[in-house]
Design a protein around this motif. Structure first.
Motif, PDB file in Angstrom:
ATOM      1  N   SER A  60       0.814  -1.211   0.000  1.00  0.00           N
ATOM      2  CA  SER A  60       0.000   0.000   0.000  1.00  0.00           C
ATOM      3  C   SER A  60       0.850   1.266   0.000  1.00  0.00           C
ATOM      4  O   SER A  60       0.370   2.332  -0.398  1.00  0.00           O
ATOM      5  CB  SER A  60      -0.934   0.007   1.223  1.00  0.00           C
ATOM      6  N   GLY A  61       2.101   1.165   0.452  1.00  0.00           N
ATOM      7  CA  GLY A  61       2.977   2.329   0.468  1.00  0.00           C
ATOM      8  C   GLY A  61       4.010   2.318  -0.639  1.00  0.00           C
ATOM      9  O   GLY A  61       5.054   2.964  -0.515  1.00  0.00           O
ATOM     10  N   CYS A 113      -2.247  10.445  -5.447  1.00  0.00           N
ATOM     11  CA  CYS A 113      -3.564  11.082  -5.461  1.00  0.00           C
ATOM     12  C   CYS A 113      -4.555  10.295  -6.318  1.00  0.00           C
ATOM     13  O   CYS A 113      -5.719  10.147  -5.940  1.00  0.00           O
ATOM     14  CB  CYS A 113      -3.443  12.517  -5.981  1.00  0.00           C
ATOM     15  N   VAL A 114      -4.110   9.802  -7.456  1.00  0.00           N
ATOM     16  CA  VAL A 114      -4.988   9.000  -8.310  1.00  0.00           C
ATOM     17  C   VAL A 114      -5.387   7.709  -7.594  1.00  0.00           C
ATOM     18  O   VAL A 114      -6.540   7.251  -7.709  1.00  0.00           O
ATOM     19  CB  VAL A 114      -4.297   8.692  -9.651  1.00  0.00           C
ATOM     20  N   GLU A 115      -4.456   7.133  -6.837  1.00  0.00           N
ATOM     21  CA  GLU A 115      -4.771   5.925  -6.078  1.00  0.00           C
ATOM     22  C   GLU A 115      -5.858   6.197  -5.047  1.00  0.00           C
ATOM     23  O   GLU A 115      -6.807   5.419  -4.896  1.00  0.00           O
ATOM     24  CB  GLU A 115      -3.502   5.419  -5.394  1.00  0.00           C
ATOM     25  N   ARG A 116      -5.750   7.304  -4.336  1.00  0.00           N
ATOM     26  CA  ARG A 116      -6.785   7.678  -3.353  1.00  0.00           C
ATOM     27  C   ARG A 116      -8.102   8.011  -4.058  1.00  0.00           C
ATOM     28  O   ARG A 116      -9.184   7.710  -3.554  1.00  0.00           O
ATOM     29  CB  ARG A 116      -6.306   8.872  -2.529  1.00  0.00           C
ATOM     30  N   TYR A 117      -7.999   8.639  -5.209  1.00  0.00           N
ATOM     31  CA  TYR A 117      -9.199   8.980  -5.986  1.00  0.00           C
ATOM     32  C   TYR A 117      -9.958   7.713  -6.389  1.00  0.00           C
ATOM     33  O   TYR A 117     -11.187   7.637  -6.246  1.00  0.00           O
ATOM     34  CB  TYR A 117      -8.789   9.786  -7.207  1.00  0.00           C
ATOM     35  N   LEU A 118      -9.233   6.707  -6.878  1.00  0.00           N
ATOM     36  CA  LEU A 118      -9.878   5.449  -7.261  1.00  0.00           C
ATOM     37  C   LEU A 118     -10.462   4.745  -6.043  1.00  0.00           C
ATOM     38  O   LEU A 118     -11.547   4.146  -6.129  1.00  0.00           O
ATOM     39  CB  LEU A 118      -8.867   4.540  -7.958  1.00  0.00           C
ATOM     40  N   ALA A 119      -9.777   4.811  -4.906  1.00  0.00           N
ATOM     41  CA  ALA A 119     -10.265   4.133  -3.703  1.00  0.00           C
ATOM     42  C   ALA A 119     -11.587   4.722  -3.219  1.00  0.00           C
ATOM     43  O   ALA A 119     -12.438   4.002  -2.683  1.00  0.00           O
ATOM     44  CB  ALA A 119      -9.216   4.210  -2.599  1.00  0.00           C
ATOM     45  N   VAL A 120     -11.783   6.023  -3.424  1.00  0.00           N
ATOM     46  CA  VAL A 120     -12.978   6.686  -2.922  1.00  0.00           C
ATOM     47  C   VAL A 120     -14.070   6.750  -3.981  1.00  0.00           C
ATOM     48  O   VAL A 120     -15.232   6.426  -3.717  1.00  0.00           O
ATOM     49  CB  VAL A 120     -12.631   8.105  -2.424  1.00  0.00           C
ATOM     50  N   VAL A 121     -13.726   7.152  -5.188  1.00  0.00           N
ATOM     51  CA  VAL A 121     -14.726   7.398  -6.231  1.00  0.00           C
ATOM     52  C   VAL A 121     -15.053   6.122  -7.002  1.00  0.00           C
ATOM     53  O   VAL A 121     -16.213   5.888  -7.353  1.00  0.00           O
ATOM     54  CB  VAL A 121     -14.227   8.499  -7.189  1.00  0.00           C
ATOM     55  N   HIS A 122     -14.050   5.285  -7.271  1.00  0.00           N
ATOM     56  CA  HIS A 122     -14.256   4.053  -8.039  1.00  0.00           C
ATOM     57  C   HIS A 122     -13.662   2.865  -7.268  1.00  0.00           C
ATOM     58  O   HIS A 122     -12.627   2.313  -7.662  1.00  0.00           O
ATOM     59  CB  HIS A 122     -13.607   4.162  -9.422  1.00  0.00           C
ATOM     60  N   PHE A 129      -7.302  -3.080  -9.541  1.00  0.00           N
ATOM     61  CA  PHE A 129      -5.906  -2.700  -9.790  1.00  0.00           C
ATOM     62  C   PHE A 129      -5.108  -2.572  -8.493  1.00  0.00           C
ATOM     63  O   PHE A 129      -4.068  -1.925  -8.479  1.00  0.00           O
ATOM     64  CB  PHE A 129      -5.847  -1.379 -10.558  1.00  0.00           C
ATOM     65  N   LYS A 130      -5.612  -3.195  -7.431  1.00  0.00           N
ATOM     66  CA  LYS A 130      -4.935  -3.094  -6.137  1.00  0.00           C
ATOM     67  C   LYS A 130      -3.666  -3.935  -6.049  1.00  0.00           C
ATOM     68  O   LYS A 130      -2.755  -3.578  -5.301  1.00  0.00           O
ATOM     69  CB  LYS A 130      -5.906  -3.487  -5.019  1.00  0.00           C
ATOM     70  N   PRO A 131      -3.535  -5.074  -6.755  1.00  0.00           N
ATOM     71  CA  PRO A 131      -2.308  -5.889  -6.634  1.00  0.00           C
ATOM     72  C   PRO A 131      -1.041  -5.087  -6.904  1.00  0.00           C
ATOM     73  O   PRO A 131      -1.042  -4.096  -7.633  1.00  0.00           O
ATOM     74  CB  PRO A 131      -2.523  -6.986  -7.684  1.00  0.00           C
ATOM     75  N   LEU A 132       0.036  -5.560  -6.305  1.00  0.00           N
ATOM     76  CA  LEU A 132       1.304  -4.839  -6.368  1.00  0.00           C
ATOM     77  C   LEU A 132       1.843  -4.719  -7.785  1.00  0.00           C
ATOM     78  O   LEU A 132       2.524  -3.735  -8.111  1.00  0.00           O
ATOM     79  CB  LEU A 132       2.330  -5.546  -5.464  1.00  0.00           C
ATOM     80  N   MET A 209     -12.707   7.101   6.121  1.00  0.00           N
ATOM     81  CA  MET A 209     -11.778   6.741   5.062  1.00  0.00           C
ATOM     82  C   MET A 209     -11.763   7.801   3.966  1.00  0.00           C
ATOM     83  O   MET A 209     -10.695   8.172   3.454  1.00  0.00           O
ATOM     84  CB  MET A 209     -12.162   5.378   4.474  1.00  0.00           C
ATOM     85  N   LYS A 210     -12.937   8.327   3.614  1.00  0.00           N
ATOM     86  CA  LYS A 210     -13.019   9.351   2.584  1.00  0.00           C
ATOM     87  C   LYS A 210     -12.342  10.639   3.041  1.00  0.00           C
ATOM     88  O   LYS A 210     -11.623  11.284   2.263  1.00  0.00           O
ATOM     89  CB  LYS A 210     -14.481   9.619   2.233  1.00  0.00           C
ATOM     90  N   ARG A 211     -12.570  11.022   4.314  1.00  0.00           N
ATOM     91  CA  ARG A 211     -11.942  12.237   4.824  1.00  0.00           C
ATOM     92  C   ARG A 211     -10.429  12.101   4.847  1.00  0.00           C
ATOM     93  O   ARG A 211      -9.707  13.058   4.552  1.00  0.00           O
ATOM     94  CB  ARG A 211     -12.458  12.550   6.231  1.00  0.00           C
TER      95      ARG A 211
END
Length: 279
Positions: A60-61, A113-122, A129-132, A209-211
């Protein structure tokens, strides 16, 4: 960003232009030295924590890990700029490593930022697409782009065309800032939406999580503003005046160097390594 000992225009009323130029140059050397001495151990510690598995782990990091490696390269760039004042043959290496800060840093910030965007919006797409391996693919492309930027910085600055260099990083700032602003507004829009059919506890956890994602994207976006807005203003000023003025570039350089400490501080805070300072 450039050698301050080059011919430049000094402010009106300066009784000794040469002394003024070298004074600015000394301030730049101090800034580069602080960036290296403080940034290198800080980013190295973050790399060690991620590899060790402290905090959110390597998977995740992963983007944060690559960003830290990129910041370490930027710290080495600061070292090269200091050393090349004594050993001029390292100048080309210093010019080459500028690309890590100009392109690598905001590029990996955009990936986060795109990763967080996908986690919240999509979230469905995010899980897909979460796998390493997908993060590795994106990071590989990002490193190729970054190395290409390093080569462009070297060729442009060796040719002495400061105006082209100013356009080069200014256009990149506009692109990266637009991407992060889109992610920020999308996460904010989703955050404001309510879920009447959800349980209260589940809704609170989801909102938390969203905040968290929104705050991360917001801080990262403000960070890139601090990094690139002063430099872009200085770049456009250089393009209009067609001359390099150290007094104009020095504040932008300070913002550029200090903004590199935002991401490691955020990670150390999430990992609980700054609890002693917070208390």
């Amino acid at each position: 960003m450039y050698d301050s000992t080059e011919n430049s225009t000094t402010p009106e009323g300066s009784t000794n232009p040469t002394t003024y130029s070298y004074r600015i140059h000394a301030f730049e050397l101090y800034a580069f030295s602080i960036s290296f001495l403080v940034g290198l151990p800080t980013h190295s510690y973050v790399v060690w924590l991620i590899v060790k598995g402290t905090g959110s782990g390597v998977a995740s990091g992963f983007f944060n890990l690559n960003l830290s490696f990129c910041e370490i390269s930027s710290c080495l760039n600061s070292l090269f700029f200091v050393i090349c004042t004594v050993y001029p043959f390292l100048t080309k290496l210093a010019l080459f490593t500028q690309g890590f800060g100009i392109t690598g840093r905001p590029l990996f910030q955009c990936l986060m930022c795109v990763e967080r965007y996908l986690a919240v919006v999509h979230p469905v797409t995010f899980l897909k697409f979460k796998p390493l391996r997908y993060r590795v693919m994106c990071s590989t492309v990002a490193w190729i782009i970054t190395l290409g930027s390093c080569l462009c910085c070297l060729l442009i600055l060796v040719s002495g065309n400061i105006n082209v260099h100013a356009w080069f990083f200014s256009l990149q700032f506009i692109l990266f800032f637009s991407i992060q602003l889109f992610c920020l507004s999308a996460v904010l829009r989703v955050l404001k939406q309510s879920g009447p059919g959800e349980r209260v506890r589940e809704r609170e956890e989801e909102n938390h999580m969203k905040r968290r994602a929104f705050h991360l994207i917001l801080i990262t976006t403000l960070n890139i503003v601090i990094i690139y807005v002063p430099i872009t203003i200085s770049g456009f000023f250089t393009i209009m005046t067609k001359q390099y003025i150290p007094a104009i570039w020095f504040p932008a350089l300070i913002c550029f160097l200090l903004a590199g400490f935002v991401q490691p501080v955020l990670y150390l805070h999430r990992a609980g390594k700054l609890s002693c300072l917070c208390s």
